[in-house]
Design a protein around this motif. Sequence first.
Motif, short mmCIF file in Angstrom:
data_model
loop_
_atom_site.label_atom_id
_atom_site.label_comp_id
_atom_site.label_asym_id
_atom_site.label_seq_id
_atom_site.Cartn_x
_atom_site.Cartn_y
_atom_site.Cartn_z
N ILE A 1 -1.00 -17.84 12.02
CA ILE A 1 -0.04 -18.79 12.10
C ILE A 1 1.20 -17.82 12.00
CG2 ILE A 1 1.41 -20.50 10.89
CD1 ILE A 1 -1.22 -21.58 9.90
N GLY A 2 1.35 -16.55 11.26
CA GLY A 2 2.20 -15.84 11.10
C GLY A 2 2.78 -15.33 12.49
N ASN A 3 1.46 -14.89 13.32
CA ASN A 3 1.85 -14.53 14.79
C ASN A 3 0.80 -14.92 15.61
OD1 ASN A 3 2.73 -12.92 16.80
ND2 ASN A 3 1.38 -11.11 16.06
N THR A 4 1.25 -16.10 16.27
CA THR A 4 0.50 -16.99 17.17
C THR A 4 0.35 -16.08 18.51
OG1 THR A 4 2.33 -18.17 18.10
CG2 THR A 4 1.04 -19.13 16.31
N SER A 5 1.13 -15.12 18.65
CA SER A 5 1.05 -14.14 19.91
C SER A 5 -0.11 -13.40 19.91
CB SER A 5 2.34 -13.40 20.12
OG SER A 5 3.62 -14.24 20.33
N PHE A 6 -0.60 -13.25 18.76
CA PHE A 6 -1.71 -12.25 18.62
C PHE A 6 -3.05 -12.82 19.50
CE2 PHE A 6 -6.06 -11.20 16.85
CZ PHE A 6 -5.68 -9.86 16.43
N ASP B 1 -9.72 0.01 6.39
CA ASP B 1 -9.40 -1.12 7.16
C ASP B 1 -8.82 -2.32 5.91
OD1 ASP B 1 -10.18 -0.46 9.61
OD2 ASP B 1 -12.17 -1.34 9.20
N LYS B 2 -9.04 -2.27 4.61
CA LYS B 2 -8.68 -3.07 3.84
C LYS B 2 -6.98 -3.10 3.85
CE LYS B 2 -8.98 -4.54 -1.19
NZ LYS B 2 -9.89 -3.98 -2.30
N GLU B 3 -6.52 -1.89 3.87
CA GLU B 3 -5.02 -1.76 3.82
C GLU B 3 -4.41 -2.26 5.26
OE1 GLU B 3 -4.36 1.67 0.44
OE2 GLU B 3 -4.16 2.12 2.60
N VAL B 4 -5.30 -2.20 6.24
CA VAL B 4 -4.82 -2.62 7.61
C VAL B 4 -4.60 -4.14 7.51
CG1 VAL B 4 -5.16 -3.05 9.93
CG2 VAL B 4 -5.79 -1.02 9.05
N VAL B 5 -5.71 -4.70 6.88
CA VAL B 5 -5.61 -6.44 6.58
C VAL B 5 -4.47 -6.81 5.96
CG1 VAL B 5 -6.97 -8.41 5.74
CG2 VAL B 5 -8.16 -6.56 6.94
N SER B 6 -4.15 -5.91 4.80
CA SER B 6 -3.22 -6.36 3.84
C SER B 6 -1.70 -6.09 4.73
CB SER B 6 -2.98 -5.14 2.69
OG SER B 6 -1.91 -5.45 1.95
N ALA B 7 -1.53 -5.17 5.54
CA ALA B 7 -0.59 -5.07 6.27
C ALA B 7 -0.38 -6.28 7.22
CB ALA B 7 -0.61 -3.76 7.08
N LEU B 8 -1.54 -6.60 8.05
CA LEU B 8 -1.32 -8.02 8.73
C LEU B 8 -0.87 -8.96 7.85
CD1 LEU B 8 -4.43 -7.23 10.87
CD2 LEU B 8 -2.28 -7.45 11.64
N LYS B 9 -1.43 -9.16 6.76
CA LYS B 9 -0.92 -10.46 6.22
C LYS B 9 0.41 -10.40 5.37
CE LYS B 9 -4.10 -10.08 2.96
NZ LYS B 9 -4.99 -10.46 1.68
N HIS B 10 0.91 -9.18 5.46
CA HIS B 10 2.56 -9.09 4.96
C HIS B 10 3.20 -8.86 6.15
CE1 HIS B 10 0.60 -8.21 1.16
NE2 HIS B 10 1.77 -8.83 0.68
N GLY B 11 2.74 -8.92 7.63
CA GLY B 11 3.52 -8.60 8.69
C GLY B 11 2.80 -8.66 10.05
N CYS C 1 1.63 -1.31 3.65
CA CYS C 1 0.88 -2.69 3.50
C CYS C 1 1.62 -4.07 3.05
CB CYS C 1 -0.05 -2.57 2.41
SG CYS C 1 -1.62 -1.19 2.99
N TYR C 2 2.80 -3.53 2.24
CA TYR C 2 3.59 -4.59 1.38
C TYR C 2 5.09 -4.90 1.89
CZ TYR C 2 -0.22 -4.63 -1.67
OH TYR C 2 -1.62 -4.99 -2.20
N PHE C 3 5.59 -3.73 2.87
CA PHE C 3 6.80 -3.69 3.17
C PHE C 3 6.74 -3.23 4.66
CE2 PHE C 3 7.09 -2.55 -1.28
CZ PHE C 3 7.34 -3.82 -1.82
N PRO C 4 6.01 -3.69 5.78
CA PRO C 4 5.88 -3.19 7.04
C PRO C 4 7.22 -3.48 7.81
CG PRO C 4 4.73 -5.55 6.81
CD PRO C 4 5.12 -5.00 5.40
N SER C 5 7.91 -4.22 7.28
CA SER C 5 9.28 -4.41 7.97
C SER C 5 10.13 -3.09 7.75
CB SER C 5 10.23 -5.61 7.55
OG SER C 5 10.32 -5.54 6.15
#
Length: 378
Positions: free
Chosen positions: A128-133, A156-166, A201-205
């Motif tokens: 939902i955060g990025n339907t373009s995916f 990969d766990k940190e990749v998933v965290s980054a995805l969840k936050h951005g 992970c937590y501040f991808p922006s």
Amino acid sequence: MFHFLIPRFIHHTTLQCRNALSLFFNPRYFSHQSDNNLTLSNLVNSCNLSPETSLKLSKRLKLVKNPNGPDAVIQLFRNYGLSDSQLSKLVKKRPFLLLSDPQNTLLPKLKFLQSIGVSTTDFPKILIGNTSFLSANLENNLIPRYQIVRSLVRDDKEVVSALKHGSWIFYNDSMVNDSVPNIEILRKLGVPQRYVSLLVCYFPSVAFNKHSVFVEAVDSVIEMGFNPLQLNFVLALRVIVSMDKENWESKFKIYAKWGWSRDVCLLAFRKRPQCMLMSEKCINKAMSFLVKDAGHTPEDIAKFPVILSRNLEKVLVPRFAVVKILKSSGLKKSGLTLGSFTLISGEKFLEKYVTPFQKDLPLLLDAYKDAYKAHKTD
């Protein structure tokens, strides 16, 4: 049939829309094609799509070779953890997902996400955060971008965290391209990988911001005396990148009303960068209690700026009530700096400042609880 039903549902009430959505997801309606058309109309209506989009979608749905295609798409998303309300949000943001090929277009991407550790709990937020995916090419876009993000973090766990936050980072070329030189700067400065990972992970922006902006922020943080080897370096970087100049300067004015000079503000910022992200309302509320009610000087507070972000009702008010009683009774006079009793856990506070004195002050625990309740109802 479907495109003739759309207008009839466009003007339904909110309650009718909710009922329609629940009707759509009732399994017994998956068996008859005429009913499928009806329930698809209800879904489209529940998403509050424009009449033009609804009509265009209905016409294209009518041309889908596999009449069960839209239902298969919906069922696929349900299998990956999306609830009824989450499916409604997803379709509202990208209605033409209903026209996708579930097996050849959507499923490989969902399986790829699953392979790097995305759980059914994570899927709704990421999708939902990025339907373009879901419309990007897996081999040419998503996997190469995953590899870039993976190179910035530890696993990969940190990749998933980054995805969840951005989740947008997988679909934004400029952001992904800027991230590599941004992180390279931090690594050259000696920033530990655990802090680099925290930023990604937590501040991808921040980590994926425009390179020129990132470089300027790094220079500012270094100029203010932050040590790249410490956590506050990346926390300060987050603040500087996140705030424009006007907002930054406004915080100095707010703190100035409570007696902080610019130098004192910067001292507090070096100790607790997050203090510059607090809203004016929160700053004033905390300062008012600490200065007017608790009787502390602005200088005292500046030495422990983390206290400003402590919950006023649940932490500060009840703890100060206990300390006031202990002081007045003469049972506790030494070791009562602001940080000593405000920065510890609730369990530790009770263990150190309440339990040992209950024999002499049996109502101390009640005073602690009552102070919380009284301030909460003010």
